[in-house]
Scaffold this motif. Sequence first.
Motif, mmCIF file in Angstrom:
data_model
loop_
_atom_site.group_PDB
_atom_site.id
_atom_site.type_symbol
_atom_site.label_atom_id
_atom_site.label_comp_id
_atom_site.label_asym_id
_atom_site.label_seq_id
_atom_site.Cartn_x
_atom_site.Cartn_y
_atom_site.Cartn_z
ATOM 1 N N LYS A 25 0.752 -1.314 -0.139
ATOM 2 C CA LYS A 25 -0.224 0.129 0.013
ATOM 3 C C LYS A 25 0.753 1.073 -0.337
ATOM 4 N N LYS A 26 0.728 2.406 -0.501
ATOM 5 C CA LYS A 26 0.932 3.231 -0.977
ATOM 6 C C LYS A 26 0.271 4.761 -0.797
ATOM 7 N N LYS A 27 0.760 5.990 -0.195
ATOM 8 C CA LYS A 27 0.162 6.723 -0.337
ATOM 9 C C LYS A 27 1.383 7.945 -0.762
ATOM 10 N N TYR A 28 0.229 9.160 -1.020
ATOM 11 C CA TYR A 28 1.592 10.512 -1.210
ATOM 12 C C TYR A 28 0.898 11.273 -0.601
ATOM 13 N N ILE A 29 1.792 11.992 0.591
ATOM 14 C CA ILE A 29 1.640 13.620 1.066
ATOM 15 C C ILE A 29 2.972 14.207 0.303
ATOM 16 N N ASP A 30 2.318 15.895 0.343
ATOM 17 C CA ASP A 30 3.324 16.691 -0.163
ATOM 18 C C ASP A 30 3.785 16.243 -1.110
ATOM 19 N N ASN A 31 3.546 15.773 -2.025
ATOM 20 C CA ASN A 31 4.748 14.744 -2.883
ATOM 21 C C ASN A 31 5.966 13.745 -3.005
ATOM 22 N N LYS A 32 5.308 13.613 -1.250
ATOM 23 C CA LYS A 32 6.557 12.318 -1.056
ATOM 24 C C LYS A 32 5.518 11.081 -0.486
ATOM 25 N N GLU A 33 6.277 9.847 -1.503
ATOM 26 C CA GLU A 33 5.839 8.450 -1.061
ATOM 27 C C GLU A 33 6.162 8.179 0.259
ATOM 28 N N TYR A 34 4.318 7.135 0.465
ATOM 29 C CA TYR A 34 4.955 7.052 1.919
ATOM 30 C C TYR A 34 4.228 5.253 1.568
ATOM 31 N N ILE A 35 4.663 4.279 1.617
ATOM 32 C CA ILE A 35 4.329 3.391 1.908
ATOM 33 C C ILE A 35 3.975 2.694 3.558
ATOM 34 N N PHE A 36 2.928 1.167 3.515
ATOM 35 C CA PHE A 36 2.671 0.868 4.920
ATOM 36 C C PHE A 36 3.455 -0.608 5.422
ATOM 37 N N ASP A 37 3.547 0.670 6.394
ATOM 38 C CA ASP A 37 4.548 -1.099 7.014
ATOM 39 C C ASP A 37 2.845 -1.831 8.369
ATOM 40 N N PRO A 38 3.017 -2.793 8.193
ATOM 41 C CA PRO A 38 1.567 -4.072 8.608
ATOM 42 C C PRO A 38 2.777 -3.732 9.980
ATOM 43 N N ILE A 39 4.047 -3.686 10.644
ATOM 44 C CA ILE A 39 4.519 -4.049 11.635
ATOM 45 C C ILE A 39 4.218 -3.108 12.694
ATOM 46 N N ARG A 40 4.314 -1.519 12.024
ATOM 47 C CA ARG A 40 3.942 -0.576 12.860
ATOM 48 C C ARG A 40 3.087 -0.101 12.329
ATOM 49 N N LYS A 41 2.283 -0.625 12.189
ATOM 50 C CA LYS A 41 0.896 -0.601 11.343
ATOM 51 C C LYS A 41 0.159 0.993 10.702
ATOM 52 N N LYS A 42 1.038 1.530 9.798
ATOM 53 C CA LYS A 42 0.957 2.999 9.768
ATOM 54 C C LYS A 42 2.179 3.327 8.033
ATOM 55 N N TYR A 43 2.042 3.916 7.388
ATOM 56 C CA TYR A 43 2.800 4.947 6.956
ATOM 57 C C TYR A 43 4.317 5.310 6.477
ATOM 58 N N ILE A 44 4.978 5.249 6.413
ATOM 59 C CA ILE A 44 6.967 5.001 7.243
ATOM 60 C C ILE A 44 6.522 6.013 5.203
ATOM 61 N N VAL A 45 8.002 6.975 5.468
ATOM 62 C CA VAL A 45 8.505 7.572 3.849
ATOM 63 C C VAL A 45 9.477 6.085 3.379
ATOM 64 N N ASN A 46 8.999 6.384 2.299
ATOM 65 C CA ASN A 46 8.989 4.959 1.380
ATOM 66 C C ASN A 46 11.050 5.729 0.954
ATOM 67 N N THR A 47 12.146 5.511 1.246
ATOM 68 C CA THR A 47 13.373 5.051 1.211
ATOM 69 C C THR A 47 13.808 3.821 0.646
ATOM 70 N N PRO A 48 15.120 4.341 0.293
ATOM 71 C CA PRO A 48 15.301 2.740 -0.989
ATOM 72 C C PRO A 48 15.348 1.098 -0.160
ATOM 73 N N GLU A 49 16.061 1.475 1.326
ATOM 74 C CA GLU A 49 16.211 0.857 2.156
ATOM 75 C C GLU A 49 14.471 0.360 2.693
ATOM 76 N N GLU A 50 13.759 1.501 2.760
ATOM 77 C CA GLU A 50 12.394 0.968 3.460
ATOM 78 C C GLU A 50 11.979 0.214 2.867
ATOM 79 N N TRP A 51 12.010 0.584 1.442
ATOM 80 C CA TRP A 51 11.521 -0.300 0.092
ATOM 81 C C TRP A 51 11.800 -1.602 0.254
ATOM 82 N N VAL A 52 13.306 -1.902 0.562
ATOM 83 C CA VAL A 52 13.769 -3.830 1.250
ATOM 84 C C VAL A 52 13.248 -4.428 2.078
#
Length: 163
Positions: A25-52
């Motif tokens: 799951k992805k969403k955009y806020i202020d032109n930044k991409e966020y991806i959903f983290d099922p462990i923390r149960k919230k959206y996190i800024v999508n960095t290359p390491e976070e994507w992995v």
Amino acid sequence: MKIIHCFKKKNIFKLKNLTLKYTIKKKYIDNKEYIFDPIRKKYIVNTPEEWVRQNFIEYLHNEKEFPISLMSIENLTIVNKQNKRTDLVCYNNKGNAILLIECKSEKINLNNKTFDQVQNYNYKINADYIIITNGVKTLCFNVENQKPLIVKKIPKYTDLINI
């Protein structure tokens, strides 16, 4: 503390059938991409390491049957009097660490520095297996008596729960 180096050419291999391209799951806020983290149960800024990391969570959950409820992210670990944070730790139902994962961006090569980092964390966490991945290459080690031995496949959760 003795560091064991495992990056000799004969020891490096790419785990087969490891796909890190899950629908997250992805969403955009202020032109930044966020991806959903099922462990923390919230959206996190999508960095290359976070994507992995998020793709590897999905891989462990969907392919290796690790329960999301027994995973943790960014746990504080003190190594050599410095505060460090683990990328991902999986536990058995008794709360013992069974798998420690260090995630890097696809652009970062896995090398002795990466291995030393996760091994230093594992002196405190004492997981039975450690993994380093950049989403392209993944290395898995079984740790016995603080000695990591490279393995050719990541075990399923059901293979590890009695450890």
